[in-house]
Design a protein around this motif. Structure first.
Motif, mmCIF file in Angstrom:
data_model
loop_
_atom_site.group_PDB
_atom_site.id
_atom_site.type_symbol
_atom_site.label_atom_id
_atom_site.label_comp_id
_atom_site.label_asym_id
_atom_site.label_seq_id
_atom_site.Cartn_x
_atom_site.Cartn_y
_atom_site.Cartn_z
ATOM 1 N N ALA A 181 -3.187 19.044 30.009
ATOM 2 C CA ALA A 181 -3.031 20.481 29.790
ATOM 3 C C ALA A 181 -2.186 20.764 28.547
ATOM 4 C CB ALA A 181 -2.406 21.136 31.016
ATOM 5 N N THR A 182 -1.142 19.959 28.345
ATOM 6 C CA THR A 182 -0.272 20.198 27.192
ATOM 7 C C THR A 182 -0.908 19.763 25.877
ATOM 8 O OG1 THR A 182 0.851 18.067 27.567
ATOM 9 C CG2 THR A 182 1.872 20.040 28.514
ATOM 10 N N SER A 183 -1.992 18.993 25.959
ATOM 11 C CA SER A 183 -2.683 18.577 24.736
ATOM 12 C C SER A 183 -3.683 19.632 24.261
ATOM 13 C CB SER A 183 -3.418 17.251 24.966
ATOM 14 O OG SER A 183 -4.481 17.406 25.893
ATOM 15 N N ASP A 184 -3.875 20.664 25.060
ATOM 16 C CA ASP A 184 -4.806 21.747 24.750
ATOM 17 C C ASP A 184 -4.023 22.890 24.099
ATOM 18 O OD1 ASP A 184 -6.512 23.937 24.753
ATOM 19 O OD2 ASP A 184 -7.424 23.414 26.677
ATOM 20 N N SER A 185 -4.256 23.128 22.823
ATOM 21 C CA SER A 185 -3.512 24.164 22.098
ATOM 22 C C SER A 185 -3.762 25.553 22.673
ATOM 23 C CB SER A 185 -3.881 24.142 20.608
ATOM 24 O OG SER A 185 -5.279 24.329 20.425
ATOM 25 N N ASP A 186 -4.971 25.796 23.174
ATOM 26 C CA ASP A 186 -5.270 27.097 23.779
ATOM 27 C C ASP A 186 -4.453 27.302 25.056
ATOM 28 O OD1 ASP A 186 -7.099 27.711 21.793
ATOM 29 O OD2 ASP A 186 -8.817 26.936 22.918
ATOM 30 N N GLN A 187 -4.307 26.222 25.825
ATOM 31 C CA GLN A 187 -3.531 26.314 27.057
ATOM 32 C C GLN A 187 -2.053 26.551 26.746
ATOM 33 O OE1 GLN A 187 -5.020 26.224 30.135
ATOM 34 N NE2 GLN A 187 -3.052 26.836 30.996
ATOM 35 N N LEU A 188 -1.561 25.876 25.718
ATOM 36 C CA LEU A 188 -0.174 26.090 25.301
ATOM 37 C C LEU A 188 0.051 27.546 24.921
ATOM 38 C CD1 LEU A 188 0.414 22.890 23.130
ATOM 39 C CD2 LEU A 188 1.608 23.451 25.261
ATOM 40 N N MET A 189 -0.895 28.092 24.182
ATOM 41 C CA MET A 189 -0.782 29.482 23.745
ATOM 42 C C MET A 189 -0.841 30.418 24.952
ATOM 43 S SD MET A 189 -3.095 31.515 20.929
ATOM 44 C CE MET A 189 -2.721 30.239 19.726
ATOM 45 N N LYS A 190 -1.720 30.120 25.894
ATOM 46 C CA LYS A 190 -1.866 30.959 27.082
ATOM 47 C C LYS A 190 -0.576 31.029 27.875
ATOM 48 C CE LYS A 190 -4.630 31.482 31.292
ATOM 49 N NZ LYS A 190 -5.794 30.992 32.061
ATOM 50 N N GLU A 191 0.164 29.915 27.909
ATOM 51 C CA GLU A 191 1.402 29.876 28.687
ATOM 52 C C GLU A 191 2.635 30.094 27.818
ATOM 53 O OE1 GLU A 191 1.608 27.007 31.901
ATOM 54 O OE2 GLU A 191 -0.492 26.443 31.570
ATOM 55 N N SER A 192 2.400 30.528 26.582
ATOM 56 C CA SER A 192 3.491 30.865 25.650
ATOM 57 C C SER A 192 4.440 29.704 25.412
ATOM 58 C CB SER A 192 4.273 32.079 26.181
ATOM 59 O OG SER A 192 3.427 33.189 26.347
ATOM 60 N N LEU A 193 3.870 28.509 25.252
ATOM 61 C CA LEU A 193 4.656 27.316 24.964
ATOM 62 C C LEU A 193 4.394 26.879 23.527
ATOM 63 C CD1 LEU A 193 4.045 25.335 28.275
ATOM 64 C CD2 LEU A 193 6.113 26.586 27.628
ATOM 65 N N SER A 194 5.443 26.559 22.821
ATOM 66 C CA SER A 194 5.300 26.173 21.419
ATOM 67 C C SER A 194 5.241 24.669 21.220
ATOM 68 C CB SER A 194 6.463 26.736 20.594
ATOM 69 O OG SER A 194 7.702 26.265 21.101
#
Length: 357
Positions: A284-297
């Protein structure tokens, strides 16, 4: 909300309280770790103080505005539940003190030191802030109703507060040997008179809040999944599964001193679940879209801690399989339960830094 950590040296009591100490985004819970964070007394006091101040501020606002409404049900539920979790946390500390006390003092109506116990009076006694009991009694009569917990909180208040205050006095005194332990004999009376009632009620309280916690943690993690918060979910569930692994160890009465006796039957599937959860977290953390969805940089919000947690359980399994006992069971040892507790503690710290709101 953050996850709080607390230590206890009573494994059998952590069994009953451990499921309370899991991850949740909607509520603040506690994670029990043995022999860890011995300096956490201040953080516990801070938490209970926050609860008291929240209630005081709410009452002040209500009194200052004639047309103000009471706290909404959701907010009051949050306040009550967290106070009860904190109450549970202190019960474990009291039980810890009781165990330490009777390691040195005989369990009898007359005060007497156990001959050749190997310890001195005041052995491993910790001071306790009994204001949490007042907080619990205050909210017990408030809505929403917690029924069983409300009743237990009021029943246990007197014996619990007496024990907490008595242990705090024992901790602060240094002249017990004077006058042939005259003061110690006086303090033995309230301890002896309240231990049985406290323990019975404490076990019931911890069982009840454990059941409630199970439901809340499950609902919280399901909500994360429903909302597509895959990173938060796997971070949460990773800690939940690690807690279950420790819980299984504690249920068997296992610590680092007898770790070779651990039955791995229930540990292995939990280890597999932990491994799969950590793998899903990394995916999940390797997916840039997922990071953006969860507001993680950052793609490594928990750094390498999830892998270290998995490795700590793997090392414990290998330690058990080798049937080689741990040489120094009171200290952190790779392959020991204490090491898992430490890794889990660090994961909780980082989880709080990233996901607590």
């Amino acid at each position: 909300m953050p996850i709080k950590k607390e230590k206890s040296t009573l494994k059998q009591h952590i069994v009953k309280g451990l499921l309370v100490f899991c991850v949740s985004l909607s509520i603040m819970l506690v994670s029990g770790c043995s022999k860890l964070n011995s300096g956490d007394e201040d953080s516990v006091k801070d938490s209970s103080t926050v609860f008291s101040e929240s209630i005081a501020e709410s009452e002040a606002e209500s009194n200052s505005e004639s047309d103000s409404e009471d706290l909404d049900v959701e907010t009051m539920d949050f306040i009550k539940y967290n106070i009860y979790v904190e109450m549970n946390n202190y019960m474990i500390r009291v039980l810890d003190n009781i165990n330490s006390y009777y390691t040195v003092v005989e369990d009898s109506s007359e005060f007497a030191l156990i001959p050749d116990s190997g310890y001195t009076y005041k052995y491993d006694i910790s001071p306790l802030d009994s204001s949490i009991v007042d907080d619990a009694v205050t909210v017990a009569s408030m809505e929403p109703t917690f029924e069983v917990l409300d009743d237990l909180a009021q029943k246990i208040a007197e014996p619990m507060k007496i024990l907490m205050d008595t242990f705090s006095e024992i901790y602060s005194c240094y002249d017990f040997a004077d006058n042939q332990y005259a003061r110690a004999k006086e303090l033995h009376v309230p301890i002896q008179e309240n231990v049985a009632a406290f323990e019975e009620l404490a076990y019931a309280f911890m069982d009840e809040i454990s059941n409630i916690s199970d439901e809340r943690v499950s609902a919280s993690e399901q909500k994360m999944l429903d909302e597509g918060q895959l990173i938060a979910y796997n971070a949460s569930h990773m800690i939940t599964v690690a807690n279950r692994i420790l819980d299984e160890c504690y249920k068997q009465g296992i610590d680092d001193a007898n770790i070779t006796e651990l039955d791995l039957t229930n540990i292995r599937p939990l280890y597999e679940e932990l491994t799969e959860t950590v793998a899903a977290f990394h995916e999940a953390t390797s997916d840039s879209d997922q990071l953006m969805k969860e507001s993680l940089s950052s793609s490594t919000p928990l750094y390498g801690l999830p892998d270290s947690l998995v490795q700590s359980v793997e090392w414990m399994i290998k330690q058990v399989e080798s049937q080689v006992p741990i040489q120094d069971p009171g200290r952190e040892y790779l392959g020991g339960i204490i090491h898992i507790e430490q890794e889990l503690s660090e994961c909780i710290d980082q989880y709080n830094a990233v996901f607590a709101v």
